[in-house]
Every structure is written in structure tokens, then in C-alpha cells.
Design a protein around this motif. Structure first.
Motif, PDB file in Angstrom:
ATOM      1  N   GLU A  42       2.371  -8.653  -5.659  1.00  0.00           N
ATOM      2  CA  GLU A  42       0.931  -8.519  -5.908  1.00  0.00           C
ATOM      3  C   GLU A  42       0.305  -7.524  -4.935  1.00  0.00           C
ATOM      4  OE1 GLU A  42      -1.261  -9.770  -8.149  1.00  0.00           O
ATOM      5  OE2 GLU A  42       0.401 -10.657  -9.277  1.00  0.00           O
ATOM      6  N   GLN A  43       0.746  -7.535  -3.674  1.00  0.00           N
ATOM      7  CA  GLN A  43       0.229  -6.580  -2.686  1.00  0.00           C
ATOM      8  C   GLN A  43       0.592  -5.149  -3.067  1.00  0.00           C
ATOM      9  OE1 GLN A  43       1.604  -7.675   1.221  1.00  0.00           O
ATOM     10  NE2 GLN A  43       0.697  -9.710   1.114  1.00  0.00           N
ATOM     11  N   GLU A  46      -1.701  -4.147  -5.955  1.00  0.00           N
ATOM     12  CA  GLU A  46      -3.075  -3.926  -5.485  1.00  0.00           C
ATOM     13  C   GLU A  46      -3.181  -2.594  -4.750  1.00  0.00           C
ATOM     14  OE1 GLU A  46      -4.284  -7.335  -3.201  1.00  0.00           O
ATOM     15  OE2 GLU A  46      -4.057  -8.679  -4.927  1.00  0.00           O
ATOM     16  N   SER A  47      -2.177  -2.280  -3.941  1.00  0.00           N
ATOM     17  CA  SER A  47      -2.176  -1.013  -3.208  1.00  0.00           C
ATOM     18  C   SER A  47      -2.105   0.167  -4.175  1.00  0.00           C
ATOM     19  CB  SER A  47      -0.999  -0.984  -2.238  1.00  0.00           C
ATOM     20  OG  SER A  47      -0.946   0.255  -1.570  1.00  0.00           O
ATOM     21  N   SER A  50      -5.436   0.569  -5.932  1.00  0.00           N
ATOM     22  CA  SER A  50      -6.502   1.139  -5.103  1.00  0.00           C
ATOM     23  C   SER A  50      -6.314   2.643  -4.904  1.00  0.00           C
ATOM     24  CB  SER A  50      -6.577   0.427  -3.748  1.00  0.00           C
ATOM     25  OG  SER A  50      -5.432   0.718  -2.966  1.00  0.00           O
TER      26      SER A  50
END
Length: 138
Positions: A42-43, A46-47, A50
Motif C-alpha cells: 500500500e505504501q 501511495e508513493s 503521489s
């Protein structure tokens, strides 16, 4: 438009930090620590979102350079009649809800019909699903 900037050259969709997180994800999966692995994944997503949320440029200029520099991966791609997209996507989701797949990434795209004799899109619009996996599990 919302901070978009045109990118005239090529852009790797995974940066150094995201690659390190993905390597950690793969290690955790090998240890069957799936909850922790999913949190890492998930990280990564998300990165990527973004960084690339406002990408403007040719879609084929966003690259995965992993085959030559990084985590070797393999993939498998399926082609379906676009008119069956709801049924196909629901079936994939239902299967993924109960089965842990070795794939860490997948892409869904569509293409318009064409008239090429041996084309997967001959006479129909198409839905493509491309699953990517770490090379040693595919």
C-alpha cells in the motif's frame, strides 16, 4: 491542470525508495507475513500515485526498468471481449479475495477494435489484464 506538468522524456514508474519497499514486500511474502507485506505494498502504491497522479505525456513513456535493473519480473497478459468487462473484473476480484496470488502488480487497459486478421482486437473492443510477478514464482 491540478499541477500537471508535461514530461517529454521517459519516466520510470518506480523510484529507488519504492524499489526498496517492494523488495521488503517480497521478503515478507516469502515468510508468509502477508498482512505486513500488504501494508508495505500500500505504501508503494501511495508513493507512486503521489508522484504520478498528474503525469501528462505519452503512456508508453512510463517504463518499468526492472527487467534490466532491479527486481526481475515476468508477466502474463489476458485479452477479453470488452463487452464482458464487468463479468471478467468481478470474477478476477472474487478469485483474488480468496486466493493469494504470486503477482504484485497488475494493469488493466482497453484497446479499440481493429481489422487486422490475427489481432486480438479484430472486430471487437478489448479489455487487457497484465499480471506481473517476481520471476522466480512465475
Amino acid at each position: 491542470a491540478k499541477g500537471a506538468k508535461n514530461n517529454s522524456g521517459y519516466m520510470n514508474f518506480r523510484n529507488v525508495e519504492e524499489k526498496a519497499m517492494l523488495e521488503e514486500y517480497l521478503e515478507l511474502c516469502n515468510k508468509n507475513q502477508f498482512e505486513e507485506a500488504d501494508a508495505i505494498l500500500e505504501q508503494v502504491l501511495e508513493s507512486q500515485l503521489s508522484r504520478m497522479n498528474h503525469y501528462v505525456g505519452q503512456y508508453n513513456h512510463v517504463l518499468c526498468l526492472e527487467r534490466n535493473n532491479g527486481i526481475p519480473h515476468a508477466d502474463i497478459e489476458f485479452n477479453f471481449d470488452f463487452n464482458k468487462h464487468r463479468e471478467v473484473l468481478r470474477t478476477v476480484q472474487k478469485y483474488c479475495d480468496v486466493t493469494r496470488l504470486p503477482y504484485y502488480n497488475y494493469e488493466i487497459r482497453t484497446t479499440r477494435q481493429d481489422d487486422a486478421m490475427m489481432s486480438c482486437c479484430q472486430g471487437r473492443d478489448a479489455l487487457w489484464i497484465d499480471f506481473q510477478a517476481k520471476a522466480d514464482v512465475s
